[in-house]
Motif scaffolding. Structure first.
Motif, PDB file in Angstrom:
ATOM      1  N   LYS A   1       0.890  -1.081  -0.096  1.00 33.97           N
ATOM      2  CA  LYS A   1       0.053  -0.076   0.015  1.00 33.97           C
ATOM      3  C   LYS A   1       0.840   1.122   0.096  1.00 33.97           C
ATOM      4  N   TRP A   2       0.514   2.316  -0.396  1.00 35.68           N
ATOM      5  CA  TRP A   2       1.325   3.379  -0.704  1.00 35.68           C
ATOM      6  C   TRP A   2       1.608   4.029   0.759  1.00 35.68           C
ATOM      7  N   GLU A   3       0.686   3.860   1.790  1.00 37.47           N
ATOM      8  CA  GLU A   3       1.193   4.145   3.005  1.00 37.47           C
ATOM      9  C   GLU A   3       2.421   3.383   3.551  1.00 37.47           C
ATOM     10  N   GLY A   4       2.674   2.329   3.015  1.00 40.94           N
ATOM     11  CA  GLY A   4       3.999   1.398   3.417  1.00 40.94           C
ATOM     12  C   GLY A   4       5.285   2.057   2.865  1.00 40.94           C
ATOM     13  N   PHE A   5       5.386   3.083   2.073  1.00 39.86           N
ATOM     14  CA  PHE A   5       6.506   3.816   1.680  1.00 39.86           C
ATOM     15  C   PHE A   5       6.817   5.251   2.446  1.00 39.86           C
ATOM     16  N   SER A   6       7.978   5.416   2.550  1.00 37.51           N
ATOM     17  CA  SER A   6       8.395   6.635   3.362  1.00 37.51           C
ATOM     18  C   SER A   6       8.550   7.765   2.287  1.00 37.51           C
ATOM     19  N   GLY A   7       8.682   7.400   0.976  1.00 36.30           N
ATOM     20  CA  GLY A   7       8.660   8.632  -0.043  1.00 36.30           C
ATOM     21  C   GLY A   7       9.427   8.041  -1.129  1.00 36.30           C
ATOM     22  N   PHE A   8       9.830   9.028  -1.966  1.00 35.92           N
ATOM     23  CA  PHE A   8      10.310   8.596  -3.469  1.00 35.92           C
ATOM     24  C   PHE A   8      11.654   9.766  -3.742  1.00 35.92           C
ATOM     25  N   ARG A   9      12.490   9.310  -4.290  1.00 38.91           N
ATOM     26  CA  ARG A   9      13.471  10.182  -5.031  1.00 38.91           C
ATOM     27  C   ARG A   9      13.572   9.947  -6.346  1.00 38.91           C
ATOM     28  N   VAL A  10      14.043  10.960  -7.069  1.00 37.80           N
ATOM     29  CA  VAL A  10      14.527  10.912  -8.553  1.00 37.80           C
ATOM     30  C   VAL A  10      15.889  11.078  -8.504  1.00 37.80           C
ATOM     31  N   ILE A  11      16.698  10.201  -8.856  1.00 42.29           N
ATOM     32  CA  ILE A  11      18.470  10.572  -9.057  1.00 42.29           C
ATOM     33  C   ILE A  11      18.832   9.751 -10.093  1.00 42.29           C
ATOM     34  N   GLU A  12      19.592  10.899 -11.021  1.00 45.59           N
ATOM     35  CA  GLU A  12      20.166  10.072 -12.185  1.00 45.59           C
ATOM     36  C   GLU A  12      19.218   9.386 -13.059  1.00 45.59           C
ATOM     37  N   ASP A  13      17.982  10.123 -13.465  1.00 52.22           N
ATOM     38  CA  ASP A  13      17.031   9.291 -14.014  1.00 52.22           C
ATOM     39  C   ASP A  13      16.331   8.041 -13.700  1.00 52.22           C
TER      40      ASP A  13
END
Length: 177
Positions: free
Chosen positions: A123-135
């Motif tokens: 579930k989306w609540e299970g993620f702490s966040g996201f990052r976009v690094i070097e594509d």
């Protein structure tokens, strides 16, 4: 959105290497700075001792301790890196042997991932966040960023990658790296 992706060893190795570097980056930078300060402390302490000042021994002791700490963290980093790459080599070998694709599915309620070893939904609540690094999109499961699902622009194409980022921004908060 759903992506059925063939395994590409060079992409996997590049992504996992980037993940390890990002995890250790801040620690190594901090200890390298401390190493320089320690060396300056030893040199300054040596000059003071040479000029018959006993306080120079304090600078030498602190500098020596700093160098010792730097060596400790480098050994820990090298051991961690060795174990990490042993695990990656095993994972790559198993993935090649299986000959199966991975499936990445991004739904309104969850993220689903399936490969030769796993079939899971988070579930989306299970993620702490996201990052976009070097594509590369990093979906971070826990806050320390070491456990992430990584999907690259190279794997799904420019337009699909941009659409995916827009979708993920509606589900998760962007975290720093």
């Amino acid at each position: 959105m759903k992506f059925d992706l063939p395994f590409k060893e060079h992409i996997t190795r590049k992504q996992l290497n980037l993940n390890l570097e990002l995890y250790w980056k801040k620690t190594l930078k901090s200890y390298k700075r401390n190493l320089i300060i320690s060396i300056v402390g030893i040199l300054l302490g040596s000059l003071i001792v040479y000029g018959n000042g006993n306080v120079g021994f304090v600078f030498i002791a602190m500098g020596t301790y700093g160098i010792f700490e730097f060596c400790k963290i480098r050994v820990a980093y090298n051991n961690s890196k060795r174990k990490y790459f042993e695990t990656i080599n095993k994972l790559v070998e198993e993935q090649i042997k299986s000959g199966t694709n991975s499936t990445w599915e991004f739904n309104e309620d969850n993220f689903a991932y399936k490969d030769y070893k796993f079939d899971l939904k988070i579930k989306w609540e299970g993620f702490s966040g996201f990052r976009v690094i070097e594509d590369n999109l990093f979906l971070d499961v826990i806050n320390n960023h070491l456990l992430s699902y990584i999907l690259g622009k190279e794997e799904i194409g420019d337009e699909q990658f941009e659409n995916l980022i827009v979708f993920i921004e509606t589900k998760l908060k962007r975290t720093s790296h």
